[in-house]
Design an enzyme around this catalytic site. Structure first.
Site, PDB file in Angstrom:
ATOM      1  N   GLU A  12      10.631  -4.568   4.510  1.00 22.06           N
ATOM      2  CA  GLU A  12      10.744  -5.993   4.148  1.00 22.06           C
ATOM      3  C   GLU A  12      10.377  -6.192   2.684  1.00 22.06           C
ATOM      4  OE1 GLU A  12       9.040  -4.642   6.568  1.00 22.06           O
ATOM      5  OE2 GLU A  12       9.277  -5.707   8.464  1.00 22.06           O
ATOM      6  N   LYS A  20       0.839  -1.204   0.000  1.00 22.52           N
ATOM      7  CA  LYS A  20       0.000   0.000   0.000  1.00 22.52           C
ATOM      8  C   LYS A  20       0.875   1.256   0.000  1.00 22.52           C
ATOM      9  CE  LYS A  20      -3.639   2.110   2.809  1.00 22.52           C
ATOM     10  NZ  LYS A  20      -4.576   1.913   3.909  1.00 22.52           N
ATOM     11  N   GLY A  75      -4.978  -2.118   5.339  1.00 17.93           N
ATOM     12  CA  GLY A  75      -4.157  -3.235   4.858  1.00 17.93           C
ATOM     13  C   GLY A  75      -4.790  -4.592   5.121  1.00 17.93           C
ATOM     14  N   ARG A  76      -5.230  -4.822   6.363  1.00 21.51           N
ATOM     15  CA  ARG A  76      -5.759  -6.149   6.709  1.00 21.51           C
ATOM     16  C   ARG A  76      -7.178  -6.371   6.192  1.00 21.51           C
ATOM     17  NH1 ARG A  76      -4.718  -2.926  10.802  1.00 21.51           N
ATOM     18  NH2 ARG A  76      -6.332  -2.227  12.248  1.00 21.51           N
ATOM     19  N   LYS A 100       9.278  -0.842  14.674  1.00 24.73           N
ATOM     20  CA  LYS A 100       9.860  -0.540  13.354  1.00 24.73           C
ATOM     21  C   LYS A 100      10.896   0.570  13.474  1.00 24.73           C
ATOM     22  CE  LYS A 100       5.856  -1.073  10.341  1.00 24.73           C
ATOM     23  NZ  LYS A 100       5.052  -0.319   9.393  1.00 24.73           N
ATOM     24  N   HIS A 143      -4.123 -33.670  18.131  1.00 23.67           N
ATOM     25  CA  HIS A 143      -2.948 -34.452  18.526  1.00 23.67           C
ATOM     26  C   HIS A 143      -1.849 -33.549  19.079  1.00 23.67           C
ATOM     27  CE1 HIS A 143      -4.433 -38.204  16.723  1.00 23.67           C
ATOM     28  NE2 HIS A 143      -5.121 -37.355  15.984  1.00 23.67           N
ATOM     29  N   GLU A 186      -4.804  -7.101  15.394  1.00 26.31           N
ATOM     30  CA  GLU A 186      -4.309  -5.782  15.000  1.00 26.31           C
ATOM     31  C   GLU A 186      -5.449  -4.755  15.057  1.00 26.31           C
ATOM     32  OE1 GLU A 186      -0.672  -5.140  12.232  1.00 26.31           O
ATOM     33  OE2 GLU A 186      -2.416  -4.801  10.968  1.00 26.31           O
TER      34      GLU A 186
HETATM   35  C1  G6Q Z   1      -2.559  -3.973   8.090  1.00 28.40           C
HETATM   36  C2  G6Q Z   1      -1.325  -3.327   8.463  1.00 28.40           C
HETATM   37  C3  G6Q Z   1      -0.080  -4.005   7.978  1.00 28.40           C
HETATM   38  C4  G6Q Z   1       0.289  -3.683   6.534  1.00 28.40           C
HETATM   39  C5  G6Q Z   1       1.704  -4.154   6.263  1.00 28.40           C
HETATM   40  C6  G6Q Z   1       2.133  -3.922   4.840  1.00 28.40           C
HETATM   41  O1  G6Q Z   1      -3.647  -3.540   8.350  1.00 28.40           O
HETATM   42  O2  G6Q Z   1      -1.393  -2.015   8.120  1.00 28.40           O
HETATM   43  O3  G6Q Z   1      -0.118  -5.400   8.132  1.00 28.40           O
HETATM   44  O4  G6Q Z   1      -0.611  -4.292   5.658  1.00 28.40           O
HETATM   45  O5  G6Q Z   1       2.587  -3.484   7.139  1.00 28.40           O
HETATM   46  O6  G6Q Z   1       2.051  -2.579   4.506  1.00 28.40           O
HETATM   47  P1  G6Q Z   1       2.213  -2.124   3.019  1.00 28.40           P
HETATM   48  O7  G6Q Z   1       1.122  -2.722   2.217  1.00 28.40           O
HETATM   49  O8  G6Q Z   1       2.167  -0.631   3.038  1.00 28.40           O
HETATM   50  O9  G6Q Z   1       3.554  -2.642   2.545  1.00 28.40           O
END
Ligand code: G6Q
Length: 561
Positions: free
Chosen positions: A221, A215, A277-278, A522, A394, A363
């Site tokens: 990463e 996003k 994002g989620r 972070k 198990h 989250e």
């Molecule tokens: C979700 C969070 C988080 C995000 C990641 C990736 O709600 O905001 O999990 O999706 O940190 O972020 P980017 O899509 O910006 O790389």
């Protein structure tokens, strides 16, 4: 509750409200009730506490609840204005107050043709345009019209993204694997180089497309992995930078960063800052799903979610599945003191659902300050965990059956699995049914003694074994039964959980749509990275962190293996 450090200016008053107080009182009457007695009192309890939604059945009768409990819980939901806040969310209001954003993932699956307004503008034309772009692109790739730089058909898709830009698409791809036909899809999220090295070692650059899903397009990463993928691609003989256009696409809200990375804007799929994002798998972040199972199946996924959205918007609280699940969760979390809740899918293809819901739930509602900046004096988001059935049986079910904690569970099963092995399916189903029964009924001393006696065990041995072989039961569970795991039923299931999370956040007066909690780590990691790169301490740390960091640096210098 943590108390040593002050983190806000006041305290929430939720626990003093009439509906909360009423529930506290009711809990006194309910806390020692055994569900077996509730079943004995009401023989048609199953009919009383089940609901059907399309081909999904929810049985919530195995909970420590009565009709009165639900009445009090619905009063709490009403008092906390769940319906009003729900309408604000669907109406595009900026309910994500700390980020000043609307929360409109539901618009992404609006298939009704009606406009959805955000700041006076209909967002639907942009959404439909992106969906169209996804269809055109995926059909080209899947049909072989889109070819790699050497003229070969694409065989592999690699989604590089993390968190919300990975967990949803990956879980859906695994869930819908039976619908995949022609492409393999891989996911690279972790910055641990082992993952990308192992994945790339199996791939051919001529036939691979990388989707850089981010996003913000600044996530360390993802950008690190994307750079490694680009270098790997360009390192192969006969490849020029211009060939990237056939092999790299981006999904982002950040056009400038995508261009800077070297991805052609024609290859960029957009989404918007009102998609968290989620909650983004329904947007172009779902591109890997589209490539894997085809656009028509993706649309069915959206339609399933939309159907659940309508149910959530229109059903009264008493028959509203997300509301019921949310309020029962609050009953256990806030009144019985349950700390966690397990998600136990008895469908192999849903094996990543617990991991996906860990993020979606924790989250969203893992917060201790309410929307008004006040410290909550009540527990909020529960610890979500789980794994696929039967495997969990198990492993950790012992604790569910005989441990000391109350752990409410969601058991999820499909009547028709995607396997043709009938014998396997029935063993799976029988365990699904038996576990919820065993968790609720348990086995008292009298029955255990009888069983041991019938097995011919000597009397003195029986008494010795008795306490260990007795089960208290009374562990609550919801059973969610799908007729079959299809794109549509999966869409409904996921939207059901999204709305459950929403309702709980609304009751707890939280902003479920920000995630400031992930920021601090972070920031500190950036400083520590400087120190690792420089090979020395540059910033102030506590003695433990400084000691560990020094250990790393010295060991790296000594090249200790
Ligand atoms: C979700 C969070 C988080 C995000 C990641 C990736 O709600 O905001 O999990 O999706 O940190 O972020 P980017 O899509 O910006 O790389």
């Amino acid at each position: 509750m943590r108390s040593a450090r002050t983190i806000s200016t006041g305290k929430s008053s939720l626990v003093n409200t009439p509906a909360w107080q009423q529930l506290l009182k009711h809990h006194k009457d309910m806390k020692n009730v055994h569900m077996m007695d509730l079943f004995a009192q009401t023989p048609n309890r199953f009919d009383q506490f089940t609901l059907e939604f399309e081909s999904i059945l929810l049985d919530y009768s195995k909970n420590i609840i009565t009709k009165e409990t639900l009445t009090h819980l619905f009063s709490l939901a009403e008092q906390q204005k769940v319906q009003e806040i729900r309408d604000m969310m669907f109406g595009g209001e900026k309910i994500n107050t700390t980020e000043d954003r609307a929360v409109l993932h539901t618009a992404l699956r609006n298939r009704s043709g009606t406009p959805v307004l955000f700041e006076g503008k209909d967002v639907m034309p942009d959404i439909l345009h992106e969906l169209d772009k996804m269809r055109v692109f995926s059909e080209k790739v899947r049909s072989g019209t889109w070819q790699g730089f050497s003229g070969k058909k694409i065989t592999d898709i690699v989604n590089i993204g993390i968190g919300g830009s990975e967990l949803g698409p990956k879980m859906v791809c695994r869930a819908l694997a039976p619908y995949a036909d022609m492409l393999d899809v891989h996911f690279i999220s972790n910055v641990d180089g082992a993952l990308i090295e192992n994945t790339l070692a199996r791939l051919n650059p001529e036939t691979t497309i990388f989707i850089i899903a981010s996003k913000t397009f600044t996530t360390q990463e993802t950008i690190t992995n994307a750079n490694t993928a680009r270098a790997w691609f360009l390192n192969h003989a006969d490849i020029a930078e211009a060939d990237m256009v056939k092999h790299f696409v981006a999904i982002s809200t950040n056009t400038q960063a995508v261009t800077n990375f070297g991805i052609d804007i024609k290859n960029m799929f957009e989404f918007w800052d009102w998609v968290g994002g989620r909650y983004s798998l329904w947007s172009s972040i779902g591109l890997s799903i589209v490539l894997y199972v085809g656009m028509d199946n993706f649309i069915k996924l959206l339609e399933g979610a939309e159907a659940m959205d309508k149910h959530f918007q229109n059903e009264p609280l008493e028959s509203n599945i997300p509301v019921i699940l949310a309020m029962i969760g609050i009953w256990y979390g806030n009144f019985f003191g349950a700390e966690s809740s397990a998600i136990l899918p008895y469908d192999y293809n849903l094996r990543l659902l617990p991991a996906y819901l860990e993020q979606a739930d924790m989250e969203s509602n893992g917060k201790s300050v309410d929307k008004d900046g006040k410290q909550t004096t009540y527990s909020t988001g529960k610890i979500i965990w789980g794994t696929e059935g039967i495997n969990g049986q198990h492993a950790f079910y012992q604790l569910l059956h005989q441990g000391t904690r109350l752990i409410p569970t969601d058991f999820i099963a499909s009547i028709h699995t995607h396997s043709s092995l009938h014998e396997h399916s029935n063993i799976l189903a029988s365990n699904f049914l038996a576990q919820t029964e065993a968790l609720m009924c348990g086995r008292d001393m009298r029955e255990t003694r009888l069983q041991l006696r019938n097995a011919g065990i000597a009397l003195n041995e029986i008494e010795k074994h008795l306490p260990h072989m007795t089960f208290h039961g009374n562990q609550p569970s919801n059973s969610i039964v799908l007729n079959r795991l299809t794109p549509r039923s999966l869409g409904s299931l996921l939207a059901m959980y999204e709305h459950k999370i929403f309702v709980q956040g609304a009751v707890w007066n939280l902003n479920s749509y920000d995630q400031w909690g992930v920021e601090l780590g972070k920031k500190l990691a950036r400083n520590i990275l400087d120190e690792l790169d420089e090979g020395g301490i540059l910033y102030q740390h506590d003695s433990s962190t400084e000691g560990l960091l020094t250990w790393f640096i010295e060991s790296q210098k000594n090249n200790n293996v």
